[in-house]
Write a protein that holds these residues in place. Sequence first.
Motif, PDB file in Angstrom:
ATOM      1  N   GLY A  24       0.801  -1.224   0.000  1.00 13.62           N
ATOM      2  CA  GLY A  24       0.000   0.000   0.000  1.00 13.62           C
ATOM      3  C   GLY A  24       0.830   1.268   0.000  1.00 13.62           C
ATOM      4  N   LYS A  25       2.142   1.149  -0.093  1.00 11.63           N
ATOM      5  CA  LYS A  25       3.027   2.319  -0.082  1.00 11.63           C
ATOM      6  C   LYS A  25       3.569   2.667  -1.471  1.00 11.63           C
ATOM      7  CE  LYS A  25       4.802   1.513   4.592  1.00 11.63           C
ATOM      8  NZ  LYS A  25       4.545   2.824   5.188  1.00 11.63           N
ATOM      9  N   GLY A  26       3.238   1.847  -2.478  1.00 10.07           N
ATOM     10  CA  GLY A  26       3.762   2.070  -3.819  1.00 10.07           C
ATOM     11  C   GLY A  26       5.048   1.309  -4.106  1.00 10.07           C
ATOM     12  N   ILE A  27       5.458   0.438  -3.209  1.00 12.69           N
ATOM     13  CA  ILE A  27       6.701  -0.323  -3.391  1.00 12.69           C
ATOM     14  C   ILE A  27       6.585  -1.265  -4.584  1.00 12.69           C
ATOM     15  CG2 ILE A  27       8.255  -2.012  -2.319  1.00 12.69           C
ATOM     16  CD1 ILE A  27       7.350  -0.737   0.421  1.00 12.69           C
ATOM     17  N   GLY A  28       5.474  -1.975  -4.686  1.00  8.69           N
ATOM     18  CA  GLY A  28       5.282  -2.888  -5.811  1.00  8.69           C
ATOM     19  C   GLY A  28       5.314  -2.160  -7.134  1.00  8.69           C
ATOM     20  N   LYS A  29       4.674  -1.009  -7.193  1.00  9.09           N
ATOM     21  CA  LYS A  29       4.667  -0.210  -8.420  1.00  9.09           C
ATOM     22  C   LYS A  29       6.079   0.270  -8.753  1.00  9.09           C
ATOM     23  CE  LYS A  29       2.511   3.788 -10.604  1.00  9.09           C
ATOM     24  NZ  LYS A  29       1.508   4.856 -10.480  1.00  9.09           N
ATOM     25  N   ALA A  30       6.818   0.720  -7.747  1.00 13.08           N
ATOM     26  CA  ALA A  30       8.181   1.190  -7.979  1.00 13.08           C
ATOM     27  C   ALA A  30       9.078   0.052  -8.476  1.00 13.08           C
ATOM     28  CB  ALA A  30       8.759   1.792  -6.701  1.00 13.08           C
ATOM     29  N   LEU A  31       8.956  -1.130  -7.881  1.00 14.37           N
ATOM     30  CA  LEU A  31       9.729  -2.284  -8.336  1.00 14.37           C
ATOM     31  C   LEU A  31       9.364  -2.648  -9.772  1.00 14.37           C
ATOM     32  CD1 LEU A  31       9.507  -4.483  -5.125  1.00 14.37           C
ATOM     33  CD2 LEU A  31      11.652  -3.728  -6.199  1.00 14.37           C
ATOM     34  N   LEU A  32       8.079  -2.653 -10.066  1.00 15.17           N
ATOM     35  CA  LEU A  32       7.596  -2.974 -11.408  1.00 15.17           C
ATOM     36  C   LEU A  32       8.173  -2.009 -12.435  1.00 15.17           C
ATOM     37  CD1 LEU A  32       5.586  -4.324 -13.443  1.00 15.17           C
ATOM     38  CD2 LEU A  32       3.891  -2.639 -12.649  1.00 15.17           C
ATOM     39  N   ILE A  33       8.025  -0.727 -12.207  1.00 16.36           N
ATOM     40  CA  ILE A  33       8.484   0.261 -13.181  1.00 16.36           C
ATOM     41  C   ILE A  33       9.998   0.213 -13.325  1.00 16.36           C
ATOM     42  CG2 ILE A  33       8.633   2.730 -13.721  1.00 16.36           C
ATOM     43  CD1 ILE A  33       5.883   3.017 -12.298  1.00 16.36           C
ATOM     44  N   ARG A  34      10.709   0.065 -12.226  1.00 10.65           N
ATOM     45  CA  ARG A  34      12.171   0.026 -12.299  1.00 10.65           C
ATOM     46  C   ARG A  34      12.647  -1.183 -13.110  1.00 10.65           C
ATOM     47  NH1 ARG A  34      15.728   0.951 -14.131  1.00 10.65           N
ATOM     48  NH2 ARG A  34      17.835   1.172 -13.371  1.00 10.65           N
ATOM     49  N   ALA A  35      12.037  -2.349 -12.889  1.00  3.38           N
ATOM     50  CA  ALA A  35      12.422  -3.550 -13.644  1.00  3.38           C
ATOM     51  C   ALA A  35      12.052  -3.405 -15.124  1.00  3.38           C
ATOM     52  CB  ALA A  35      11.762  -4.785 -13.043  1.00  3.38           C
ATOM     53  N   LEU A  36      10.869  -2.878 -15.400  1.00  2.00           N
ATOM     54  CA  LEU A  36      10.461  -2.676 -16.797  1.00  2.00           C
ATOM     55  C   LEU A  36      11.360  -1.655 -17.485  1.00  2.00           C
ATOM     56  CD1 LEU A  36       6.557  -2.739 -16.497  1.00  2.00           C
ATOM     57  CD2 LEU A  36       8.065  -4.579 -17.316  1.00  2.00           C
ATOM     58  N   ARG A  37      11.752  -0.613 -16.759  1.00  2.00           N
ATOM     59  CA  ARG A  37      12.659   0.385 -17.342  1.00  2.00           C
ATOM     60  C   ARG A  37      14.011  -0.260 -17.671  1.00  2.00           C
ATOM     61  NH1 ARG A  37      11.509   5.010 -18.205  1.00  2.00           N
ATOM     62  NH2 ARG A  37      10.017   5.325 -16.524  1.00  2.00           N
ATOM     63  N   ALA A  38      14.478  -1.159 -16.819  1.00  2.00           N
ATOM     64  CA  ALA A  38      15.733  -1.869 -17.102  1.00  2.00           C
ATOM     65  C   ALA A  38      15.600  -2.687 -18.382  1.00  2.00           C
ATOM     66  CB  ALA A  38      16.109  -2.765 -15.922  1.00  2.00           C
ATOM     67  N   MET A  39      14.437  -3.300 -18.575  1.00  2.00           N
ATOM     68  CA  MET A  39      14.206  -4.063 -19.806  1.00  2.00           C
ATOM     69  C   MET A  39      14.259  -3.129 -21.017  1.00  2.00           C
ATOM     70  SD  MET A  39      11.236  -6.615 -18.400  1.00  2.00           S
ATOM     71  CE  MET A  39      11.142  -7.723 -19.801  1.00  2.00           C
ATOM     72  N   ARG A  40      13.660  -1.956 -20.882  1.00  2.00           N
ATOM     73  CA  ARG A  40      13.692  -0.967 -21.970  1.00  2.00           C
ATOM     74  C   ARG A  40      15.128  -0.550 -22.251  1.00  2.00           C
ATOM     75  NH1 ARG A  40      13.972   0.877 -26.214  1.00  2.00           N
ATOM     76  NH2 ARG A  40      13.422   2.985 -26.782  1.00  2.00           N
ATOM     77  N   GLU A  41      15.913  -0.332 -21.198  1.00  2.00           N
ATOM     78  CA  GLU A  41      17.306   0.061 -21.361  1.00  2.00           C
ATOM     79  C   GLU A  41      18.123  -1.034 -22.040  1.00  2.00           C
ATOM     80  OE1 GLU A  41      18.237   1.023 -17.309  1.00  2.00           O
ATOM     81  OE2 GLU A  41      17.192   2.952 -17.416  1.00  2.00           O
ATOM     82  N   GLU A  42      17.669  -2.282 -21.941  1.00  2.48           N
ATOM     83  CA  GLU A  42      18.346  -3.401 -22.600  1.00  2.48           C
ATOM     84  C   GLU A  42      17.895  -3.561 -24.049  1.00  2.48           C
ATOM     85  OE1 GLU A  42      18.054  -6.994 -20.274  1.00  2.48           O
ATOM     86  OE2 GLU A  42      18.687  -5.932 -18.464  1.00  2.48           O
ATOM     87  N   GLY A  43      16.977  -2.705 -24.503  1.00  2.00           N
ATOM     88  CA  GLY A  43      16.594  -2.701 -25.903  1.00  2.00           C
ATOM     89  C   GLY A  43      15.235  -3.282 -26.232  1.00  2.00           C
ATOM     90  N   PHE A  44      14.480  -3.717 -25.226  1.00  2.00           N
ATOM     91  CA  PHE A  44      13.149  -4.268 -25.484  1.00  2.00           C
ATOM     92  C   PHE A  44      12.132  -3.141 -25.622  1.00  2.00           C
ATOM     93  CE2 PHE A  44      15.432  -7.714 -23.518  1.00  2.00           C
ATOM     94  CZ  PHE A  44      15.005  -8.829 -24.226  1.00  2.00           C
TER      95      PHE A  44
END
Length: 171
Positions: free
Chosen positions: A100-120
């Motif tokens: 309920g603090k936004g931790i799951g959302k932050a983890l999700l976006i950070r991991a997805l951003r890493a995927m984008r940075e890897e070229g996906f």
Amino acid sequence: MPDMLVNLLKLPKEDALLAALAQEDIIIRRAMTPDQFRIQRWVTTLMGENAAGECAACFARTPVSLFIATHRDKVIGFACYHATAPDFFGPTSVDTAYRGKGIGKALLIRALRAMREEGFAYAIIGGVGPVHFYESAVHATLIPDSDPSIYEDYLGRLESVYSATEPAHHS
């Protein structure tokens, strides 16, 4: 459970969310190799051996394809990507005391951003449970006919299916 698709070119910004979490001493960071066994023990307790096995796959990659949330010196959440299959996000979870603090959302976006940075350009969230969470957090959409997903045939599922359908054998 179905899979979902995320457009990695249209991810929301996470800077404000990460800053708000940091004010509470909650840090989102990429896991490091020395973290491996502590994280795997924690994930095993939280979600079981299958999720811990996926974490192990993340530690075999360079860079490690797992992000963690920590509160001071305690692991409180994790998010994997490229674990079961390339371009797949998950598994992920947050300690119930910290939800309920936004931790799951932050983890999700950070991991997805890493995927984008890897070229996906797109990512698959495999075998989702909370569809609404992913829809609202990153505008993910359900993939038609994706159930059963890649997880249909893993050993943990097969063991539970066979034990439920076959009589017990005693030696």
